[in-house]
Write an enzyme that holds these catalytic residues in place. Structure first.
Site, mmCIF file in Angstrom:
data_model
loop_
_atom_site.group_PDB
_atom_site.id
_atom_site.type_symbol
_atom_site.label_atom_id
_atom_site.label_comp_id
_atom_site.label_asym_id
_atom_site.label_seq_id
_atom_site.Cartn_x
_atom_site.Cartn_y
_atom_site.Cartn_z
ATOM 1 C CD GLU A 1 22.350 9.046 93.402
ATOM 2 O OE1 GLU A 1 22.529 8.495 92.298
ATOM 3 O OE2 GLU A 1 23.015 8.748 94.412
ATOM 4 C CD GLU B 1 26.831 8.363 90.694
ATOM 5 O OE1 GLU B 1 27.251 7.213 90.521
ATOM 6 O OE2 GLU B 1 25.819 8.639 91.390
ATOM 7 C CD GLN C 1 28.934 35.576 61.437
ATOM 8 O OE1 GLN C 1 28.408 35.130 60.424
ATOM 9 N NE2 GLN C 1 29.784 34.877 62.158
ATOM 10 C CG HIS D 1 27.717 28.561 63.156
ATOM 11 N ND1 HIS D 1 27.385 27.255 62.912
ATOM 12 C CD2 HIS D 1 26.595 29.139 63.667
ATOM 13 C CE1 HIS D 1 26.135 27.041 63.287
ATOM 14 N NE2 HIS D 1 25.628 28.181 63.736
ATOM 15 C CB VAL E 1 31.208 32.749 72.028
ATOM 16 C CG1 VAL E 1 31.212 31.261 72.359
ATOM 17 C CG2 VAL E 1 29.976 33.407 72.643
#
Length: 347
Positions: free
Chosen positions: A243, A247, A102, A123, A40
């Site tokens: 909607e 938008e 980890q 993190h 990531v």
């Protein structure tokens, strides 16, 4: 550091003006930065640092992700290695695997942390919840984090566009007396717009709350609720999606990002203004108890326990795919796929 007024509260932040890229290069000139993991955050951070002139190598197991690293220009035997070899060569170990991964790899990483090396996170999870993860760094290494406020994809995309993401930074352990300077240099190196200081506990607590809240969990929940109400009242999928999502993401959020919510309100119709001003507080009052419940769940470490337990299960990937397919195959996001295909820039 620059002193900035954040809504009436003065904070000190690090900007590129007082800590330019040239200074960051000088601070880390003798370091070999080993990025462990290419999932990531790994690609964005490693590529940005490489392009910024830092000495970077990548450690990754053979497989699909390794092949992606090769495609991104990392050269096997020169800048791309098996994890153990990268750990041996690196002086700053960037531990960018998932939290669950980890935990699994920690014994290998710990064995490579010789005195004078640095351990870098993006993190605070592993160290903050050390009773659950077992991640307890040796006393003779620097431990710090830089946490970009966005995905690795966004970090890279904005860097290529000549922009940057804001990042937090924190020092957990300063064995050398130089950990803070190295952390800031790393933050500038990965392409941060500016850096604000925190600690490992606050970083992970705010991060877990944000991901489960407005950044991902809450926004999907609100999207689904409005979409379902519109559909139940006879609105078509395309109208309901436009909607609810289109938008917002394509028109209104860019205005908020540009100049703030008040400016966006001021640049909408008077009817939209009136409705938004009347309804935002009821939505706040309705959802604030949920956010309080969420924060308390994070604070009590319940969310950490859930994450560790579920993400460490051998069938986690299969279960994850089922949950993601529920979103992907829903009418709302299938409608969204059709809407996106019709955007003018795609024609």
């Amino acid at each position: 550091m620059a002193t900035i007024n954040f809504g009436g509260v003065e904070e000190q932040v690090v900007t590129r003006e007082e800590f330019p890229l040239e200074k960051a290069r000088e601070v880390l000139a003798n370091e070999t930065i080993a990025v462990i993991g290419y999932g990531v955050q790994g690609p964005g951070q490693s590529l940005n640092m490489r392009d910024n002139g830092f000495n970077v190598i990548v450690g990754q197991r053979k497989g699909k992700t390794y092949d992606k690293a090769v495609a991104d220009g990392w050269v096997p035997g020169e800048t791309l290695f098996e994890i153990e070899e990268a750990l041996e060569k690196g002086t700053i170990i960037c531990f960018l695997l998932s939290d669950a991964a980890q935990i699994e790899l920690w014994p290998t990483v710990k064995a490579a942390l010789k005195p004078g090396k640095s351990l870098y996170f993006s993190h605070g999870f592993g160290v903050t919840y050390k009773e659950k993860t077992g991640i307890v760094p040796p006393a003779d290494v620097d431990v710090f984090l830089v946490a970009p406020k966005g995905s690795g994809t966004s970090l890279r995309r904005l860097f290529v566009e000549g922009k940057g993401l804001n990042s937090s930074f924190a020092i957990y352990q300063d064995a050398s007396g130089n950990a803070r300077t190295k952390a800031i240099a790393m933050g500038i190196g990965v392409g941060s717009g500016y850096l604000f200081e925190t600690d490992f506990y606050k970083e992970v607590t705010s991060d877990l709350t944000g991901e489960r809240g407005t950044l991902m969990g809450a926004i999907q929940g609100i999207f689904a609720a409005q979409y379902e109400v519109l559909r139940a009242n006879g609105h078509s999928p395309s109208e309901a999606f436009n909607e609810t999502v289109e938008e917002l993401t394509q028109s209104l959020m860019p205005l908020v990002a540009e100049n703030g919510m008040d400016w966006m309100y001021a640049n909408c119709s008077t009817t939209a203004q009136r409705g938004a001003l009347d309804w935002w507080k009821p939505f706040r009052d309705a959802t604030k108890p949920v956010f309080e419940q969420l924060y308390n769940s994070v604070k009590s470490q319940e969310q950490a326990e859930i994450s560790i337990t579920r993400n460490s299960q051998p069938d986690y990937r299969e279960k994850l795919e089922v949950e993601l397919s529920e979103l992907r195959d829903s009418e709302m996001w299938q409608a969204g796929k059709a809407v996106r295909s019709l955007r003018p820039e795609r024609s």
